[in-house]
Design an enzyme around this catalytic site. Structure first.
Site, PDB file in Angstrom:
ATOM      1  N   THR A  87      -3.339 -38.686  36.491  1.00 42.62           N
ATOM      2  CA  THR A  87      -3.955 -38.235  37.920  1.00 42.62           C
ATOM      3  C   THR A  87      -4.264 -36.648  37.804  1.00 42.62           C
ATOM      4  OG1 THR A  87      -3.053 -39.783  39.209  1.00 42.62           O
ATOM      5  CG2 THR A  87      -3.911 -37.866  40.250  1.00 42.62           C
TER       6      THR A  87
ATOM      7  N   THR B 279       1.708 -40.122  37.130  1.00 44.25           N
ATOM      8  CA  THR B 279       2.862 -40.025  37.963  1.00 44.25           C
ATOM      9  C   THR B 279       3.595 -41.365  37.682  1.00 44.25           C
ATOM     10  OG1 THR B 279       1.734 -40.154  39.955  1.00 44.25           O
ATOM     11  CG2 THR B 279       2.414 -38.287  39.539  1.00 44.25           C
TER      12      THR B 279
ATOM     13  N   LYS C 126       9.636 -41.470  41.433  1.00 50.80           N
ATOM     14  CA  LYS C 126       8.378 -41.424  42.113  1.00 50.80           C
ATOM     15  C   LYS C 126       8.919 -42.178  43.179  1.00 50.80           C
ATOM     16  CE  LYS C 126       3.635 -42.354  42.282  1.00 50.80           C
ATOM     17  NZ  LYS C 126       2.361 -42.674  41.521  1.00 50.80           N
TER      18      LYS C 126
ATOM     19  N   GLU D 174      31.113 -56.992  42.865  1.00 47.85           N
ATOM     20  CA  GLU D 174      30.055 -58.047  43.071  1.00 47.85           C
ATOM     21  C   GLU D 174      29.842 -59.046  41.715  1.00 47.85           C
ATOM     22  OE1 GLU D 174      28.092 -58.600  45.563  1.00 47.85           O
ATOM     23  OE2 GLU D 174      28.305 -56.775  46.407  1.00 47.85           O
TER      24      GLU D 174
END
Length: 356
Positions: free
Chosen positions: A39, A119, A192, A313
């Site tokens: 970008t 990004t 991000k 878990e």
């Protein structure tokens, strides 16, 4: 005669001024900008387009020219390494970029390196470089959330800040950094977190510092191994191990895991719910695949601070599985792809995940 003398004096004065300017310029740090697209090199149809645009359109020379203030910070030169949107970057791209960064970092006439990047996968590239490039020189990865053609473009200030950090002696030895939205993050932690705002990049444990008008303000240092402290060296890596990510959910089935296993992967990252939880319907398949030599690595899909505890878990010791510690699934894939070039031992792999 007086006129000739005056001209001679002016000429000598001009030479002196030019010499002083050259000497002053030579005192500035040398920063190389490696452009890969994204970008920050994007263009929209109008100034109102901040989210709709074409990425990877503007070449590196125009990126540099768009921030004339860079000449006050460093002697800057650019190289166009790739020109792609970052979601399309491959392992081969990562290797080529890292080898170029490593080569530049060994040059005496290079004080810092900036990588302009899309990004979408910026965090993965930053972490990869953090693992495999052996240097104490500042390496900074930067992008933008809006194209340079938008009225609210953030790329020029982000690039200015990135060069300022790369040119700073106080950024040395801190590993690969990411500068976005006036903040300095470690490439190891940052992700991000938002896809539409300029404050899109976050670290679960907070930024390392901030940049204000070209000055760095530091608050903490990275705790995990990186760059010169790393046992991984890009100069010794020619191919990354194949690793895939399977996404856990409330109605998970073994389908994706079996499909990935059929492609010859060396490891599968399980992007689990909560603490890397695994559905009852999936556990037997993961046990089976581990028995066939595929590493099973439990991570968490939780945004902004997933933390997977070993033997919580799931009985990781019993199943011979690995946990990703606090690395998100995409960063766990990067680390596994690198670590599996050196070891196939699950205990060694777990050590690596705790140290990096």
């Amino acid at each position: 005669m007086k006129t000739m003398t005056s001209l001679r004096t002016l000429a000598l004065g001009g030479v002196l001024i030019a010499s002083c300017a050259a000497a002053f310029a030579g005192d500035k740090p040398n920063v190389v900008i490696l452009a890969t697209g994204g970008t920050i090199a994007g263009a929209g149809a109008s100034v109102a387009n901040s989210a709709t645009y074409q990425a990877a359109k503007v070449p590196v020379d125009k990126l540099i020219a768009s921030v004339p203030e860079l000449v006050n910070v460093a002697d800057v030169r650019g190289e166009q390494v790739f020109q792609v949107a970052s979601e399309s970057l491959t392992n081969e791209n990562l290797l080529a970029l890292a080898k170029r960064v490593a080569a530049l970092s060994r040059q005496a006439d290079v004080d810092g390196i900036v990588i302009t990047h899309g990004t979408d996968t910026l965090e993965e590239t930053a972490y990869f470089l953090n693992l495999v490039v052996h240097t104490n020189k500042p390496v900074v990865v930067v992008g933008s959330m809006r194209p340079g053609t938008a009225m609210s473009a953030d790329g020029t200030l982000n690039l200015y800040n990135a060069v300022s950090v790369a040119a700073s002696k106080d950024a040395a030895g801190k590993g690969v950094l990411v500068t976005m939205n006036d903040e300095i993050h470690t490439g190891r932690d940052v992700s991000k977190a938002v896809n539409i705002k300029t404050e899109a990049f976050k670290s679960p444990w907070g930024p390392l510092g901030m940049i204000v008008e070209g000055k760095n303000y530091w608050f903490r240092n990275p705790a995990k191994r990186h760059t010169n402290q790393s046992e991984f060296d890009i100069d010794k890596i020619e191919k990354l191990a194949p690793v895939e990510i399977a996404y856990g959910n409330g109605n998970a089935t073994p389908t994706a895991y079996r499909a990935f296993a059929g492609t010859g992967v060396k490891a599968i990252i399980h992007a689990g719910t909560g603490n890397g939880s695994v559905s009852n319907a999936v556990v037997p398949t993961l046990q089976e695949l581990r028995g066939k030599g595929i590493q099973i690595i439990r991570s968490s899909r939780v945004v902004g601070g997933g933390f997977v505890l070993r033997n919580a878990e799931q009985p990781d010791d019993k199943y011979d599985w690995v946990v990703s510690h606090d690395l998100n699934p995409q960063k766990a894939r990067i680390l596994a792809s690198v670590a599996l070039t050196k070891t196939q031992d699950s205990k060694e792999l777990q050590r690596v995940f705790m140290e990096y």
